[in-house]
Write an enzyme that holds these catalytic residues in place. Structure first.
Site, PDB file in Angstrom:
ATOM      1  N   ASN A  31      21.403 -29.389 103.679  1.00 34.18           N
ATOM      2  CA  ASN A  31      22.406 -28.878 102.746  1.00 34.18           C
ATOM      3  C   ASN A  31      22.547 -27.379 102.988  1.00 34.18           C
ATOM      4  OD1 ASN A  31      23.962 -28.121 100.569  1.00 34.18           O
ATOM      5  ND2 ASN A  31      22.372 -28.485  99.026  1.00 34.18           N
ATOM      6  N   TRP A  32      23.669 -27.007 103.555  1.00 32.36           N
ATOM      7  CA  TRP A  32      23.854 -25.592 103.915  1.00 32.36           C
ATOM      8  C   TRP A  32      24.297 -24.752 102.714  1.00 32.36           C
ATOM      9  CZ3 TRP A  32      26.841 -25.958 109.289  1.00 32.36           C
ATOM     10  CH2 TRP A  32      26.033 -26.644 110.202  1.00 32.36           C
ATOM     11  N   LYS A  33      24.579 -25.394 101.607  1.00 35.54           N
ATOM     12  CA  LYS A  33      25.030 -24.704 100.384  1.00 35.54           C
ATOM     13  C   LYS A  33      26.208 -23.762 100.729  1.00 35.54           C
ATOM     14  CE  LYS A  33      20.366 -25.181  98.675  1.00 35.54           C
ATOM     15  NZ  LYS A  33      19.424 -24.868  97.620  1.00 35.54           N
ATOM     16  N   HIS A  76      23.810 -32.702  92.918  1.00 38.24           N
ATOM     17  CA  HIS A  76      22.782 -31.735  93.326  1.00 38.24           C
ATOM     18  C   HIS A  76      22.425 -30.874  92.103  1.00 38.24           C
ATOM     19  CE1 HIS A  76      20.934 -28.215  95.185  1.00 38.24           C
ATOM     20  NE2 HIS A  76      20.632 -29.020  96.180  1.00 38.24           N
ATOM     21  N   GLU A 100      22.034 -27.841  91.657  1.00 39.65           N
ATOM     22  CA  GLU A 100      22.854 -26.633  91.450  1.00 39.65           C
ATOM     23  C   GLU A 100      24.195 -26.999  90.815  1.00 39.65           C
ATOM     24  OE1 GLU A 100      22.498 -25.109  95.450  1.00 39.65           O
ATOM     25  OE2 GLU A 100      20.363 -24.815  95.069  1.00 39.65           O
ATOM     26  N   GLU A 108      14.595 -34.368  94.000  1.00 37.61           N
ATOM     27  CA  GLU A 108      14.453 -32.931  94.213  1.00 37.61           C
ATOM     28  C   GLU A 108      13.999 -32.266  92.913  1.00 37.61           C
ATOM     29  OE1 GLU A 108      17.001 -31.520  97.686  1.00 37.61           O
ATOM     30  OE2 GLU A 108      18.344 -31.607  95.969  1.00 37.61           O
ATOM     31  N   GLY A 126      14.420 -24.073  96.692  1.00 33.95           N
ATOM     32  CA  GLY A 126      14.671 -22.669  97.014  1.00 33.95           C
ATOM     33  C   GLY A 126      13.588 -21.730  96.507  1.00 33.95           C
ATOM     34  N   SER A 171      12.060 -27.135  99.179  1.00 32.26           N
ATOM     35  CA  SER A 171      11.269 -26.280 100.078  1.00 32.26           C
ATOM     36  C   SER A 171      10.581 -27.062 101.191  1.00 32.26           C
ATOM     37  CB  SER A 171      10.267 -25.452  99.274  1.00 32.26           C
ATOM     38  OG  SER A 171      10.944 -24.609  98.353  1.00 32.26           O
ATOM     39  N   GLY A 183      17.236 -27.620 102.321  1.00 32.86           N
ATOM     40  CA  GLY A 183      18.150 -26.506 102.080  1.00 32.86           C
ATOM     41  C   GLY A 183      17.906 -25.382 103.072  1.00 32.86           C
ATOM     42  N   GLY A 184      17.091 -24.418 102.679  1.00 29.64           N
ATOM     43  CA  GLY A 184      16.868 -23.207 103.475  1.00 29.64           C
ATOM     44  C   GLY A 184      16.525 -23.475 104.936  1.00 29.64           C
TER      45      GLY A 184
HETATM   46  C1  PEP Z   1      18.350 -28.330  98.409  1.00 24.83           C
HETATM   47  O1  PEP Z   1      19.215 -27.488  98.322  1.00 24.83           O
HETATM   48  O2  PEP Z   1      18.647 -29.507  98.218  1.00 24.83           O
HETATM   49  C2  PEP Z   1      16.974 -27.913  98.739  1.00 24.83           C
HETATM   50  C3  PEP Z   1      16.024 -28.797  98.701  1.00 24.83           C
HETATM   51  O3  PEP Z   1      16.788 -26.577  99.062  1.00 24.83           O
HETATM   52  P1  PEP Z   1      15.435 -25.923  99.690  1.00 24.83           P
HETATM   53  O4  PEP Z   1      15.005 -26.791 100.823  1.00 24.83           O
HETATM   54  O5  PEP Z   1      15.867 -24.556 100.130  1.00 24.83           O
HETATM   55  O6  PEP Z   1      14.422 -25.890  98.591  1.00 24.83           O
END
Ligand code: PEP
Length: 252
Positions: free
Chosen positions: A10-12, A96, A98, A168, A174, A213, A234-235
């Protein structure tokens, strides 16, 4: 039959069309040898055409980060599943954390988005997860149960079997703070058990990703858990090398 691992990035709100094309090019080369893992990336919607074109015939699928429940109409700024599907997108993230926390996506809205994804020919990735407050208050199962029953309300068993679930924990997204493999497995097993209300094949088929993460250094241990079938990243998905290392960890 074993479930095929599924790693999604997920590049957000990162990577406009030019940078997204560059990352897709790097991924194409980093993942060229992968045949064992289903892989998808979710760029910002404006970058989807560039990424979809770059990843054509690579086996790496494209996902949307969100969609509007309606097909078309007076919904300024929104994009429908049908529009996304025209770009060759395969999956759509729904709910998600967010979206839930920052944009007011309730379980009712998330359910409408899951249904809209199916209507448009997209496969939904339904995200669920508790906040730290809810975990500390002993509400993990109640929260997950409400998000599952709300998000999947009204679907046929065959549709539920085609959904990917992403567990999640909000406190791990994040933050650099990952659920331990045992903590994650416990919730994944709960989700698998909850799916037992559908015909047997559903719980056996549904892939449950872990997200929060996930990094090359912790992926293998998480993905080795019996009910963790992949990861939503994500990251670490913003770097081709680290994302490819997580994909490789899924086959270890
Ligand atoms: C996400 O955005 O779904 C996520 C899990 O982010 P991260 O890996 O950065 O925690």
């Amino acid at each position: 039959m074993a479930r095929r691992p599924f790693i999604a990035g997920n590049w957000k709100m990162n990577k406009g069309p030019n940078e997204a094309d560059e990352l897709a090019r790097e991924l194409k080369s980093a993942l060229a040898g992968n045949t064992a893992v289903d892989v998808a990336v979710a760029p910002p919607s404006i970058s989807i055409p560039a990424v979809a074109a770059r990843l054509q015939h690579t086996g790496i699928q494209v996902a949307a980060q969100d969609l509007h429940p309606q097909v078309s109409g007076a919904f300024t700024g929104q994009i429908s599943g049908e529009m996304i599907r025209q770009l060759g997108v395969a999956y759509a993230l729904c709910g998600h954390s967010e979206r839930r926390a920052l944009f007011g996506d309730t379980d009712v809205i998330v359910n409408a988005k899951v249904k809209a994804a199916f209507r448009a020919g997209l496969l939904p990735v339904l995200c669920v997860g508790e906040t730290l407050e809810q975990r500390d208050g002993g509400q993990v199962e109640a929260v997950i149960e409400a998000q599952l029953s709300g998000g999947l309300e009204g679907l046929e068993a065959d549709q539920v079997a085609a959904v990917t679930l992403a567990y999640e924990p909000v406190w791990a997204i994040g933050t650099g703070r990952t659920a331990s493999p045992a903590q994650a497995q416990e919730v994944h097993a709960f989700i698998r058990g909850w799916l037992g209300r559908y015909p047997d094949y559903v719980a056996r088929t549904v892939r449950i990703q872990y997200g929060g993460s996930v990094k090359p250094g912790n992926a293998a241990e998480l993905l080795a858990q019996p009910d963790i079938d992949g990861a939503l990243v994500g990251g670490a998905a913003l770097n081709a090398e680290s994302f490819a290392a997580i994909v490789a960890a899924a086959t270890a």
